[in-house]
Motif scaffolding. Structure first.
Motif, PDB file in Angstrom:
ATOM      1  N   ASN A  81       0.808  -1.189   0.000  1.00 14.43           N
ATOM      2  CA  ASN A  81       0.000   0.000   0.000  1.00 14.43           C
ATOM      3  C   ASN A  81       0.858   1.262   0.000  1.00 14.43           C
ATOM      4  O   ASN A  81       0.594   2.230  -0.705  1.00 14.43           O
ATOM      5  CB  ASN A  81      -0.875  -0.003   1.251  1.00 14.43           C
ATOM      6  CG  ASN A  81      -2.285   0.351   0.880  1.00 14.43           C
ATOM      7  OD1 ASN A  81      -2.540   0.720  -0.273  1.00 14.43           O
ATOM      8  ND2 ASN A  81      -3.193   0.233   1.831  1.00 14.43           N
ATOM      9  N   GLN A  82       1.901   1.194   0.834  1.00 13.86           N
ATOM     10  CA  GLN A  82       2.769   2.361   0.959  1.00 13.86           C
ATOM     11  C   GLN A  82       3.471   2.690  -0.356  1.00 13.86           C
ATOM     12  O   GLN A  82       3.585   3.839  -0.755  1.00 13.86           O
ATOM     13  CB  GLN A  82       3.826   2.113   2.034  1.00 13.86           C
ATOM     14  CG  GLN A  82       3.326   2.520   3.398  1.00 13.86           C
ATOM     15  CD  GLN A  82       4.112   1.859   4.480  1.00 13.86           C
ATOM     16  OE1 GLN A  82       4.613   0.739   4.332  1.00 13.86           O
ATOM     17  NE2 GLN A  82       4.226   2.555   5.598  1.00 13.86           N
ATOM     18  N   GLN A 112       1.089   4.292  -2.655  1.00 17.03           N
ATOM     19  CA  GLN A 112       0.842   5.681  -2.242  1.00 17.03           C
ATOM     20  C   GLN A 112       1.992   6.603  -2.609  1.00 17.03           C
ATOM     21  O   GLN A 112       1.792   7.701  -3.112  1.00 17.03           O
ATOM     22  CB  GLN A 112       0.615   5.722  -0.740  1.00 17.03           C
ATOM     23  CG  GLN A 112      -0.831   5.935  -0.409  1.00 17.03           C
ATOM     24  CD  GLN A 112      -1.029   6.235   1.047  1.00 17.03           C
ATOM     25  OE1 GLN A 112      -0.136   6.748   1.712  1.00 17.03           O
ATOM     26  NE2 GLN A 112      -2.207   5.909   1.540  1.00 17.03           N
ATOM     27  N   SER A 141      -5.984   8.368   2.988  1.00 12.70           N
ATOM     28  CA  SER A 141      -5.940   7.004   3.512  1.00 12.70           C
ATOM     29  C   SER A 141      -7.256   6.711   4.240  1.00 12.70           C
ATOM     30  O   SER A 141      -8.039   7.615   4.537  1.00 12.70           O
ATOM     31  CB  SER A 141      -4.755   6.859   4.463  1.00 12.70           C
ATOM     32  OG  SER A 141      -4.956   7.724   5.558  1.00 12.70           O
ATOM     33  N   MET A 142      -7.485   5.457   4.518  1.00 13.85           N
ATOM     34  CA  MET A 142      -8.713   5.055   5.211  1.00 13.85           C
ATOM     35  C   MET A 142      -8.835   5.765   6.555  1.00 13.85           C
ATOM     36  O   MET A 142      -9.911   6.218   6.942  1.00 13.85           O
ATOM     37  CB  MET A 142      -8.722   3.536   5.430  1.00 13.85           C
ATOM     38  CG  MET A 142      -9.200   2.726   4.235  1.00 13.85           C
ATOM     39  SD  MET A 142     -10.702   3.363   3.485  1.00 13.85           S
ATOM     40  CE  MET A 142     -11.910   2.648   4.607  1.00 13.85           C
ATOM     41  N   GLU A 143      -7.670   5.889   7.241  1.00 12.61           N
ATOM     42  CA  GLU A 143      -7.703   6.517   8.568  1.00 12.61           C
ATOM     43  C   GLU A 143      -8.190   7.958   8.480  1.00 12.61           C
ATOM     44  O   GLU A 143      -8.888   8.456   9.358  1.00 12.61           O
ATOM     45  CB  GLU A 143      -6.316   6.508   9.221  1.00 12.61           C
ATOM     46  CG  GLU A 143      -5.773   5.141   9.582  1.00 12.61           C
ATOM     47  CD  GLU A 143      -5.076   4.472   8.417  1.00 12.61           C
ATOM     48  OE1 GLU A 143      -4.827   5.159   7.403  1.00 12.61           O
ATOM     49  OE2 GLU A 143      -4.808   3.263   8.487  1.00 12.61           O
ATOM     50  N   GLN A 144      -7.785   8.615   7.375  1.00 17.66           N
ATOM     51  CA  GLN A 144      -8.164  10.023   7.254  1.00 17.66           C
ATOM     52  C   GLN A 144      -9.652  10.177   6.954  1.00 17.66           C
ATOM     53  O   GLN A 144     -10.278  11.122   7.391  1.00 17.66           O
ATOM     54  CB  GLN A 144      -7.328  10.696   6.156  1.00 17.66           C
ATOM     55  CG  GLN A 144      -5.911  10.988   6.598  1.00 17.66           C
ATOM     56  CD  GLN A 144      -5.052  11.391   5.424  1.00 17.66           C
ATOM     57  OE1 GLN A 144      -4.964  10.685   4.425  1.00 17.66           O
ATOM     58  NE2 GLN A 144      -4.397  12.534   5.532  1.00 17.66           N
ATOM     59  N   GLN A 185     -12.005   7.992   7.737  1.00 14.30           N
ATOM     60  CA  GLN A 185     -12.825   7.470   8.829  1.00 14.30           C
ATOM     61  C   GLN A 185     -13.320   8.592   9.737  1.00 14.30           C
ATOM     62  O   GLN A 185     -12.544   9.424  10.198  1.00 14.30           O
ATOM     63  CB  GLN A 185     -12.000   6.491   9.656  1.00 14.30           C
ATOM     64  CG  GLN A 185     -12.860   5.369  10.184  1.00 14.30           C
ATOM     65  CD  GLN A 185     -12.005   4.239  10.696  1.00 14.30           C
ATOM     66  OE1 GLN A 185     -10.973   4.487  11.312  1.00 14.30           O
ATOM     67  NE2 GLN A 185     -12.422   3.016  10.451  1.00 14.30           N
ATOM     68  N   GLY A 186     -14.587   8.612   9.912  1.00 21.45           N
ATOM     69  CA  GLY A 186     -15.158   9.582  10.841  1.00 21.45           C
ATOM     70  C   GLY A 186     -15.426  10.936  10.229  1.00 21.45           C
ATOM     71  O   GLY A 186     -15.993  11.804  10.880  1.00 21.45           O
TER      72      GLY A 186
END
Lengths: 317, 320
Positions: B229-230, B233, B270-273, B275-276
């Motif tokens: 993934n990295q 990216q 990214s998914m983390e970014q 999320q929410g």
């Protein structure tokens, strides 16, 4: 005369190794028409650009009506009206618009510029074509429009760079007349750079000869001639229509034998005789005795032509 | 006290520049081309949007006026794409002979013999051209807004107006960059043809060849099927950053974020970014923050070009 209005001291300008102006000293006084005479590439335009503050001097001092143009170019441009050689206008605009633009750049309001432009166009004789595009103007009309532009700022000094280039003889005459009139009526100081000696001779009070960046001589025409030809002998030009070679040869020999004659040169039916006598009687006597008919006899005087060729002969090396 | 900046003569010069532009034929022709294409694109997007006007309380209605500028019905590209393509031509046409034609026409010496500072000639060219650009694009955007209001009965919100105003600024900065580039060439070269050709060559390079070169690079550098993934990216980031060397890419990035409030990042998230995150429109200031680098880069390019022209022009011998 009081302090000069244009004062150049030890002016230098070099482009790389080439020296365009080399140690120029020049003083011009108020109300004078000064002719800066020199061949193309002598450094006239460069000097003018330095006086306008448009080009940087490599060394030396310039003082124009108490202003240093190298330090304060904007102020000096208020005082000087400059007509560049080969002036270019905005061809898509009319003469009046061109003139008004310059007027407004000199701080006139729109109305003032309009009034003044109208008056000046009349003065230089362009009022009938004022609203035509400059692209349709003839060379002489453009030059007159250029003069009107220099006048719209009420200058103290007029600098004209080759103003008569490309004008026809009547155009030149009218233009020079206009300059003389301005000089007389408004006490304008005029600096006229040119390589046309006869025009310069006609209007200028004083002349400076400018060769290869140096001022080689300065003064009025008579002074220049005196300076130059003080040591040379009077010269007589004798023309003949005789084709008899023997007689001519005999005359030539007799002339050389004559004590007072320094040199004789015969070419194309013309004798050029240098002598030390104060009159031409002995020479005429020889022609009489050898039966060589004389069509003309002329005591040579020195004009600007001779001065010019004298200097520029040397400079061309 | 000495006045270093003479406003009055500056105004006269700017006046002259503007009237020069308005009268010049090459400018009128190019302006017509740009206007025709822009109007066609705006009109086509307006006429399709008109048929499904959102009701005022619809969430979509809040940015209706922005969509007019980005919407395309598939036949004609949207307005901002047209501008990114044709805007440079307009800028080049206004700048390529600005200084050298005055040299060649020998009118420069004449203007400089007047009591004005030398730089005001160049400044006036710049300001005059910018004024013209500003008027053109303000007019285009204003007309479109007016037509949209007239047809739909909706009114633009303050936020929309603000975004459109920023869009206007970015557009002028973008065309201004090309203007300054050609202005620089007009100071550098004596022949208008040289400066025009070089400007157009650069324009073509960025429009046509630069994307090709990037795709070649991308192909050769593409990570394998089993790349992490990295790696993927990093690769995407690299391609994006070299793409952004082109001014038109900067412009398109800038306009997309400004005109589409839902866009919240120009690089992959990214998914983390994600999320929410609440899928809503960004406030104006947040959008500005997203495109800050792009817009700064555009303005910096413009200023750099102008500074170079200024430097060269001030050092140049005036003799023609």
């Amino acid at each position: 005369m009081d302090t000069p209005i244009i004062d150049l001291k030890g002016l230098h300008k070099s482009y790389g190794k080439h020296k365009a102006v080399d140690g120029l000293d020049l003083q011009i006084y108020k109300g004078e028409i000064f002719g800066l005479l020199g061949p193309n590439g002598a450094g006239k335009s460069t000097t003018i650009l330095m006086m306008m503050g448009l080009s940087e001097a490599s060394a030396g001092h310039i003082n124009i009506a108490g202003i240093n143009p190298q330090r304060n170019p904007i102020e000096v441009k208020r005082v000087i009206g400059y007509l560049p050689d080969n002036i270019g206008f905005y061809e898509q605009r009319s003469g009046r618009e061109n003139l008004e633009l310059i007027g407004r750049l000199n701080g006139l309001s729109t109305e003032e510029a309009r009034e003044k432009a109208y008056a000046l166009l009349q003065k230089v004789g362009l009022d009938k074509v004022a609203d035509k595009k400059v692209g349709t103007y003839s060379r002489g009309m453009k030059q007159r429009l250029g003069l009107a532009e220099t006048l719209i700022k009420d200058p103290q000094i007029l600098i004209l760079d080759e103003p008569t280039l490309g004008l026809d003889p009547t155009g030149v005459k009218e233009f020079l007349h206009l300059i003389q009139e301005l000089n007389r009526s408004q006490q304008l100081t005029v600096l006229l750079a040119s390589h046309h000696l006869h025009q310069v001779e006609e209007v200028c009070h004083r002349v400076g000869l400018f060769v290869a960046g140096r001022l080689v001589a300065e003064g009025d025409i008579q002074q220049l001639a005196d300076q130059l030809f003080a040591n040379s002998h009077p010269t007589v030009l004798v023309s003949t229509d005789s084709t008899d070679k023997e007689k001519i040869k005999k005359a030539e020999d007799m002339l050389i034998a004559q004590e007072s004659v320094v040199s004789v040169d015969f070419r194309d039916n013309n004798f050029t005789i240098q002598h030390t006598n104060h009159d031409t009687l002995p020479i005429m006597d020889i022609f009489l005795r050898t039966q060589v008919p004389v069509t003309s006899l002329q005591q040579r005087t020195y004009g600007l032509d001779d001065i010019y060729s004298f200097y520029f002969k040397d400079s061309s090396i | 006290m000495k006045k270093y900046f003479d406003l009055k003569s500056m105004r006269v010069l700017v006046d002259k520049e503007i009237s020069d532009y308005i009268r010049s034929k090459k400018f009128i022709i190019l302006l017509l081309i740009v206007l025709c294409t822009s109007v066609a694109s705006l009109y086509s997007s307006l006429s399709t949007l008109r048929n499904n006007v959102p009701s005022p309380d619809d969430a979509q209605a809040s940015f209706f006026f922005l969509r007019v500028f980005t919407h395309s019905d598939g036949t004609l590209p949207p307005f901002h794409v047209f501008v990114s393509f044709l805007g440079p031509l307009l800028g080049i046409a206004m700048g390529f002979d600005a200084i050298n034609s005055e040299y060649n026409g020998r009118s420069l010496t004449r203007i400089l013999a007047q009591p004005i500072a030398r730089d005001s000639v160049l400044n006036a060219k710049f300001l005059g051209a910018l004024t013209i650009l500003f008027s053109i694009f303000t007019m285009l955007i204003g007309l479109t807004l007016g037509l949209a209001i007239f047809w739909t009965g909706l009114t633009p919100s303050l936020q929309e107006c603000l975004r459109l105003f920023l869009f206007l600024i970015v557009t002028v900065a973008y065309v201004g960059f090309w203007l300054n580039l050609s202005l620089l060439f007009s100071v550098t070269w004596r022949h208008p043809a040289t400066s025009a050709l070089v400007s157009i060559a650069i324009w073509l390079f960025f429009m046509v060849f630069y994307p090709m070169i990037i795709s070649v690079i991308a192909k050769s550098m593409a990570p394998g099927m089993y790349a992490s993934n990295q790696e993927i990216q990093a690769f995407q980031k690299f391609i994006l950053s070299i793409m952004r060397l082109a001014p038109n890419q900067l412009y398109e990035d800038g306009t997309i974020v400004l005109l589409m409030p839902n866009v919240r990042s120009l690089s992959p998230l990214s998914m983390e970014q994600i999320q929410g995150a609440i899928p809503s429109a960004l406030p104006v200031w947040e959008s500005v923050k997203v495109v800050w680098t792009q817009v700064t880069a555009l303005v910096a390019l413009t200023v750099a070009c102008f500074a170079c022209s200024y430097f060269i022009f001030m050092r140049r011998e005036i003799r023609a």
